[in-house]
Design a protein around this motif. Structure first.
Motif, PDB file in Angstrom:
ATOM      1  N   ARG A   1      -3.844  -2.014  -7.192  1.00 40.41           N
ATOM      2  CA  ARG A   1      -4.206  -2.234  -5.705  1.00 40.41           C
ATOM      3  C   ARG A   1      -5.745  -2.531  -5.547  1.00 40.41           C
ATOM      4  NH1 ARG A   1       0.539  -1.607  -6.889  1.00 40.41           N
ATOM      5  NH2 ARG A   1      -0.111  -3.883  -7.918  1.00 40.41           N
ATOM      6  N   ALA A   2      -6.493  -1.745  -6.131  1.00 36.59           N
ATOM      7  CA  ALA A   2      -7.644  -1.940  -6.125  1.00 36.59           C
ATOM      8  C   ALA A   2      -8.417  -3.226  -6.548  1.00 36.59           C
ATOM      9  CB  ALA A   2      -8.598  -0.583  -6.754  1.00 36.59           C
TER      10      ALA A   2
ATOM     11  N   GLU B   1      -6.546  -6.017  -6.985  1.00 37.88           N
ATOM     12  CA  GLU B   1      -6.028  -7.058  -6.269  1.00 37.88           C
ATOM     13  C   GLU B   1      -6.831  -7.159  -4.633  1.00 37.88           C
ATOM     14  OE1 GLU B   1      -2.031  -5.638  -5.620  1.00 37.88           O
ATOM     15  OE2 GLU B   1      -1.505  -6.313  -7.769  1.00 37.88           O
ATOM     16  N   SER B   2      -7.236  -6.080  -4.314  1.00 38.00           N
ATOM     17  CA  SER B   2      -8.152  -6.104  -2.885  1.00 38.00           C
ATOM     18  C   SER B   2      -9.436  -6.136  -3.174  1.00 38.00           C
ATOM     19  CB  SER B   2      -7.797  -4.501  -2.311  1.00 38.00           C
ATOM     20  OG  SER B   2      -6.534  -4.226  -2.101  1.00 38.00           O
TER      21      SER B   2
ATOM     22  N   THR C   1      -3.610  -6.732 -13.993  1.00 35.03           N
ATOM     23  CA  THR C   1      -4.012  -7.683 -12.961  1.00 35.03           C
ATOM     24  C   THR C   1      -4.688  -8.916 -13.281  1.00 35.03           C
ATOM     25  OG1 THR C   1      -5.990  -6.297 -12.723  1.00 35.03           O
ATOM     26  CG2 THR C   1      -4.114  -5.629 -11.094  1.00 35.03           C
TER      27      THR C   1
ATOM     28  N   LEU D   1     -11.787  -4.277  -4.501  1.00 26.92           N
ATOM     29  CA  LEU D   1     -12.545  -3.120  -4.126  1.00 26.92           C
ATOM     30  C   LEU D   1     -13.886  -3.029  -4.929  1.00 26.92           C
ATOM     31  CD1 LEU D   1      -9.876  -0.683  -2.969  1.00 26.92           C
ATOM     32  CD2 LEU D   1     -11.438  -2.235  -1.504  1.00 26.92           C
TER      33      LEU D   1
ATOM     34  N   ASP E   1       0.705  -1.357  -0.078  1.00 24.80           N
ATOM     35  CA  ASP E   1       0.074  -0.158  -0.028  1.00 24.80           C
ATOM     36  C   ASP E   1       0.881   1.309   0.053  1.00 24.80           C
ATOM     37  OD1 ASP E   1       0.864  -0.663   2.363  1.00 24.80           O
ATOM     38  OD2 ASP E   1      -0.956   0.239   3.713  1.00 24.80           O
TER      39      ASP E   1
ATOM     40  N   HIS F   1      -8.069   1.331   3.521  1.00 32.56           N
ATOM     41  CA  HIS F   1      -7.291   1.074   2.449  1.00 32.56           C
ATOM     42  C   HIS F   1      -7.720   1.808   1.309  1.00 32.56           C
ATOM     43  CE1 HIS F   1      -4.786  -1.085  -0.270  1.00 32.56           C
ATOM     44  NE2 HIS F   1      -5.599  -1.341  -1.062  1.00 32.56           N
TER      45      HIS F   1
END
Length: 303
Positions: free
Chosen positions: A261-262, A264-265, A300, A267, A158, A235
Motif C-alpha cells: 500500500r505504501a 502504491e500511495s 508492486t 509514500l 486501506d 493513511h
C-alpha cells in the motif's frame, strides 16, 4: 468472468492431462484480463509449483519470491500473461488456478460457505445479516464440487481482512490478504468449480460495511511506553499502526500488505524505513523485514 462450465463434470482422471493444463491456463488468462492475479493449482487445490526452498534450514529467512524462482505460492500471483504462461509451463500437472485475495484493483475477499462441517453455513450467514443489518449484494458466486459456495466481495484498499476459518460463524471461512480462491473452471480430484448461473458476468460487489467490521479484528492496544512513530499523513499512520498491532503469525503478512500500500500511495523510502522499524518492534528480525519489503517492492513494480 472466467468461464462457467455448463456441461456435466467429467472426472478429472477422464480428461487428458495435457487438456486439463490447457483449460486451466485458458481460464487463468481470462481471469487475469479482468485484473485478477492468478497462480496454477494442482488437483488437490494446492499451489502446483513446489517451493525452491524445501531444503533450506528452519532458521533461513522466509522468501516471498526475492530469489527470482517460481514456487512461492500466492506470492507468485500475477496478471502478466507472459508470467502466467511461464508459471503454467513450469507446472504441467496443473488442473486449475487460484486467485489471490487482497490485491488491487479489487482487494478481493472470499466468503467460503462450507458444507463439509455439517452446519448450514448459508443459514448462519443469513442470521448474521439479520443480526447486524446488512444485505449481501449481487456478486460473483462460485459453486464448489462439495456443494458449497464462494462469494466474491471487494474491500477498501486501506483495510486488511485476514484469513480465518469458522471465526465469523460455524462453516464460514474467509479468504483475505495472503489467501486465494479456487477460480471457476478449475478441476480438482473432487470435481469442477463453476460460476453460479447469472453471476458469472458480474463484477465483485463491495463488502457491506457492517460485514467488513466483523471481518476485521480490532487492533491490539499499544503499550503506553512505546515511543511514538512518525508517519506520512493519516493513511501512513494507519499503515504503521496496522503493522505494530500484528499478532504472532501475522507479522510478515501485515508488513507485506502495508508495504504494498505504501508503494502504491507513493509514500517513499523514508516511510518504508518507518514500516521496517515498526515490524522489527513486533519481533521480526532485520533479515525477515528486509526480505518482506523487497518482496512488496518487486510485486508492486511488476504492476
Amino acid at each position: 468472468m472466467a468461464t462457467t462450465d455448463r456441461h456435466p463434470a467429467r472426472p478429472t482422471s477422464a480428461v487428458p492431462r495435457a487438456s486439463l493444463a490447457t483449460l486451466a491456463l485458458a481460464h487463468a488468462l481470462s481471469a487475469a484480463e479482468r485484473g485478477l492475479a492468478v497462480i496454477p493449482l494442482s488437483r488437490t487445490k494446492l499451489p502446483a509449483l513446489p517451493s525452491p526452498h524445501r531444503g533450506d534450514p528452519p532458521s533461513a529467512p522466509r522468501c516471498h519470491g526475492e530469489c527470482g524462482l517460481p514456487g512461492h505460492g500466492v506470492y507468485d500471483a500475477t496478471t502478466d500473461p507472459r508470467r502466467i504462461r511461464a508459471l503454467f509451463a513450469a507446472a504441467p500437472r496443473a488442473t486449475g488456478y487460484g486467485i489471490a485475495c487482497g490485491l488491487p484493483p479489487y482487494h478481493l475477499i472470499g466468503v467460503d460457505l462450507d458444507t463439509k462441517s455439517g452446519t448450514d453455513s448459508s443459514a448462519s450467514l443469513r442470521e448474521l445479516a439479520l443480526r447486524h443489518l446488512f444485505t449481501i449484494p449481487d456478486t460473483v458466486v462460485v459453486a464448489t464440487p462439495s456443494g458449497g459456495r464462494h462469494l466474491w466481495l471487494t474491500g477498501p484498499p486501506d483495510v486488511v481482512v485476514p484469513n480465518s476459518a469458522g471465526r465469523l460463524a460455524p462453516g464460514i471461512d474467509i479468504r483475505g490478504a495472503g489467501g486465494y480462491l479456487v477460480g471457476p473452471g478449475s478441476r480438482t480430484e473432487h470435481g469442477v468449480y463453476s460460476a453460479v448461473p447469472g453471476t458469472g458476468h458480474l463484477s465483485p460487489a463491495a463488502c457491506p460495511p457492517a460485514l467488513l467490521r466483523l471481518l476485521t479484528p480490532p487492533p491490539r492496544p499499544q503499550h503506553t511506553g512505546r515511543a511514538a512513530v512518525p508517519h506520512s499523513g493519516q493513511h501512513g499512520h494507519g499503515l504503521v499502526q496496522f503493522v505494530l498491532s500484528a499478532h504472532e503469525g501475522q507479522r510478515n503478512t501485515r508488513l507485506f500488505w502495508a508495504a504494498c500500500r505504501a508503494h502504491e500511495s507513493g509514500l517513499g523510502d523514508a516511510f518504508l524505513e518507518i514500516l521496517a522499524d515498526a515490524a522489527i518492534r513486533t519481533g521480526l528480525t532485520e533479515r525477515e523485514t528486509r526480505s518482506t519489503l523487497a518482496s512488496a517492492a518487486r510485486l508492486t513494480a511488476s504492476r
